[in-house]
Design a protein around this motif. Structure first.
Motif, PDB file in Angstrom:
ATOM      1  N   ILE A  58       0.772  -1.342   0.020  1.00 26.52           N
ATOM      2  CA  ILE A  58      -0.314  -0.007   0.441  1.00 26.52           C
ATOM      3  C   ILE A  58       1.334   0.998   0.002  1.00 26.52           C
ATOM      4  N   GLY A  59       0.600   2.062  -1.198  1.00 25.25           N
ATOM      5  CA  GLY A  59       1.424   3.340  -1.652  1.00 25.25           C
ATOM      6  C   GLY A  59       2.750   3.235  -1.603  1.00 25.25           C
ATOM      7  N   CYS A  60       3.258   2.375  -2.651  1.00 26.32           N
ATOM      8  CA  CYS A  60       3.711   1.249  -3.162  1.00 26.32           C
ATOM      9  C   CYS A  60       5.018   2.506  -3.734  1.00 26.32           C
ATOM     10  N   VAL A  81      -0.152  -0.858  -4.732  1.00 28.64           N
ATOM     11  CA  VAL A  81      -1.202   0.463  -5.230  1.00 28.64           C
ATOM     12  C   VAL A  81      -0.278   2.053  -4.329  1.00 28.64           C
ATOM     13  N   ASP A  82      -0.905   2.825  -5.427  1.00 30.58           N
ATOM     14  CA  ASP A  82      -0.391   3.897  -4.999  1.00 30.58           C
ATOM     15  C   ASP A  82      -1.155   4.772  -5.938  1.00 30.58           C
ATOM     16  N   ILE A  83      -1.735   5.988  -4.623  1.00 29.69           N
ATOM     17  CA  ILE A  83      -2.455   7.304  -5.674  1.00 29.69           C
ATOM     18  C   ILE A  83      -1.498   8.362  -6.246  1.00 29.69           C
ATOM     19  N   SER A  84      -0.596   8.048  -6.197  1.00 33.64           N
ATOM     20  CA  SER A  84       0.257   8.846  -7.521  1.00 33.64           C
ATOM     21  C   SER A  84       0.610   8.223  -8.684  1.00 33.64           C
ATOM     22  N   ALA A 108      -4.912   3.999  -7.178  1.00 37.10           N
ATOM     23  CA  ALA A 108      -6.461   4.129  -6.026  1.00 37.10           C
ATOM     24  C   ALA A 108      -5.980   4.814  -4.896  1.00 37.10           C
ATOM     25  N   ASP A 109      -6.725   4.821  -4.398  1.00 34.12           N
ATOM     26  CA  ASP A 109      -6.766   5.911  -3.344  1.00 34.12           C
ATOM     27  C   ASP A 109      -6.744   4.322  -2.336  1.00 34.12           C
ATOM     28  N   PHE A 110      -6.222   4.179  -1.876  1.00 31.51           N
ATOM     29  CA  PHE A 110      -6.118   2.697  -0.846  1.00 31.51           C
ATOM     30  C   PHE A 110      -7.340   2.411  -0.327  1.00 31.51           C
ATOM     31  N   ARG A 111      -8.179   3.880   0.563  1.00 33.33           N
ATOM     32  CA  ARG A 111      -9.140   3.691   1.626  1.00 33.33           C
ATOM     33  C   ARG A 111     -10.175   3.452   0.806  1.00 33.33           C
ATOM     34  N   LEU A 127       3.239  -1.808   4.138  1.00 37.40           N
ATOM     35  CA  LEU A 127       3.151  -0.799   4.960  1.00 37.40           C
ATOM     36  C   LEU A 127       4.226   0.106   4.652  1.00 37.40           C
ATOM     37  N   HIS A 128       4.906   0.804   3.932  1.00 39.59           N
ATOM     38  CA  HIS A 128       6.422   0.841   4.624  1.00 39.59           C
ATOM     39  C   HIS A 128       6.331   2.432   3.650  1.00 39.59           C
ATOM     40  N   PHE A 129       7.238   3.260   5.050  1.00 43.76           N
ATOM     41  CA  PHE A 129       6.844   4.944   4.445  1.00 43.76           C
ATOM     42  C   PHE A 129       5.827   5.406   3.884  1.00 43.76           C
ATOM     43  N   PRO A 130       4.811   5.204   5.186  1.00 46.11           N
ATOM     44  CA  PRO A 130       4.032   5.921   4.573  1.00 46.11           C
ATOM     45  C   PRO A 130       3.875   7.310   5.167  1.00 46.11           C
ATOM     46  N   ASP A 131       3.158   8.492   4.244  1.00 46.82           N
ATOM     47  CA  ASP A 131       2.840   9.165   4.550  1.00 46.82           C
ATOM     48  C   ASP A 131       2.371   9.967   6.197  1.00 46.82           C
ATOM     49  N   PRO A 132       3.475  10.797   6.592  1.00 47.11           N
ATOM     50  CA  PRO A 132       3.318  10.529   7.982  1.00 47.11           C
ATOM     51  C   PRO A 132       2.057  11.533   8.282  1.00 47.11           C
ATOM     52  N   ARG A 202      16.461  -1.516  -0.741  1.00 42.20           N
ATOM     53  CA  ARG A 202      16.084  -0.734   0.291  1.00 42.20           C
ATOM     54  C   ARG A 202      14.722   0.566  -1.116  1.00 42.20           C
ATOM     55  N   SER A 203      13.492   0.688  -0.689  1.00 38.47           N
ATOM     56  CA  SER A 203      12.922   1.473  -1.690  1.00 38.47           C
ATOM     57  C   SER A 203      13.738   2.932  -1.546  1.00 38.47           C
ATOM     58  N   HIS A 204      12.889   3.869  -3.029  1.00 36.28           N
ATOM     59  CA  HIS A 204      13.168   5.626  -2.874  1.00 36.28           C
ATOM     60  C   HIS A 204      13.444   6.097  -1.616  1.00 36.28           C
ATOM     61  N   PHE A 205      12.367   5.945  -0.856  1.00 34.77           N
ATOM     62  CA  PHE A 205      11.904   6.584   0.122  1.00 34.77           C
ATOM     63  C   PHE A 205      12.967   6.356   1.878  1.00 34.77           C
ATOM     64  N   GLN A 206      13.514   5.052   1.642  1.00 37.06           N
ATOM     65  CA  GLN A 206      14.212   4.545   2.267  1.00 37.06           C
ATOM     66  C   GLN A 206      15.879   4.588   2.515  1.00 37.06           C
TER      67      GLN A 206
END
Ligand SMILES: C[S@@+](CC[C@H](N)C(=O)[O-])C[C@H]1O[C@@H](n2cnc3c(N)ncnc32)[C@H](O)[C@@H]1O
Length: 225
Positions: A58-60, A81-84, A108-111, A127-132, A202-206
């Motif tokens: 979620i938020g990949c 899934v990613d909203i962007s 899509a918006d996962f919610r 769920l890795h590095f979700p927007d805080p 390691r992901s981009h944000f990581q």
């Protein structure tokens, strides 16, 4: 442009578009809100036409984790899934490059996708590095809340896992407090939480946050059998 070059160019574009469509589905917020029944459920049968185990991020973002896992484990299906759309375009470009039959992305918006989750279907969720969303008035936008865990409990198979990771300390402990209130899950480790990543990729944000010297906090929980 000479005609032959033009034809080669447009053909390459068409192939790309066709391949992109194979890897990427876009679910508009309006359609999901008014008519979610028109979208396939989040199952291997519906998305991959097979019965392989299914894992979800979620938020990949640009998909580094799933691209790695899909190559490593061809007998498991992976959905990101990613909203962007912008982030997903990068992920899809790589999926096309590696021709991974066990990987798909959904914009899509996962919610809004909760109705598409089917009971006891997911082996693992990341769920890795979700927007805080640190500002108090924005905290309601956070993905992990009691409703999210309710949906995870429904969609995970018994003993299926949820991996949560972030570099934002306060945010992590907010999420941990919500997780610890839900007795239908148990931790997969004896420590209250873990630090540092154990992932082989390691992901981009990581990479970004570790580059700033930020500590990574994580926990792995499991739906009780
Ligand atoms: C900080 S990035 C982390 C991306 C990736 N997990 C990584 O580690 O590089 C958070 C991602 O979550 C996505 N996101 C935020 N809210 C979302 C939502 N409601 N549904 C789906 N994706 C969402 C953002 O678009 C962004 O790509």
């Amino acid at each position: 442009m000479p005609r032959r070059t033009f034809l080669r160019f447009t053909r390459a574009q068409q192939i790309d578009q066709h391949e992109q469509q194979h890897y990427l589905r876009c679910y508009s917020p309006e359609a999901l809100f008014h008519n979610w029944q028109q979208f396939p459920p989040l199952t291997s049968a519906a998305l991959f036409e097979n019965e392989q185990p299914l894992e979800l991020e979620i938020g990949c973002g640009s998909g580094e984790l799933l691209l790695f896992l899909a190559r490593e484990r061809p007998h498991t299906n992976f959905v990101g899934v990613d909203i962007s759309r912008k982030m997903l375009d990068k992920a899809v470009e790589q999926a096309v490059r590696y021709r991974l039959p066990n990987l798909k992305f959904i914009n899509a918006d996962f919610r809004q996708m909760y109705p598409l989750l089917m009971p006891d279907t997911l082996k693992s969720v990341y769920l890795h590095f979700p927007d805080p969303h640190l500002r108090p008035r924005h905290q309601k936008r956070r993905l992990l809340n009691a409703e999210f865990l309710e949906q995870m409990h429904r969609a995970l198979k018994p003993e299926g896992t949820l991996s949560v990771m972030t570099d934002v300390c306060d945010f992590f402990f907010d999420m941990l407090a919500i997780i610890e209130q839900d007795t239908r899950f148990q931790k997969c480790h004896s420590e209250r939480y873990l630090t540092g990543s154990d992932l082989p990729v390691r992901s981009h944000f990581q990479r970004v946050w570790e580059g700033y010297g930020e500590q990574v906090y994580r926990c792995l929980i499991q739906k009780k059998a």
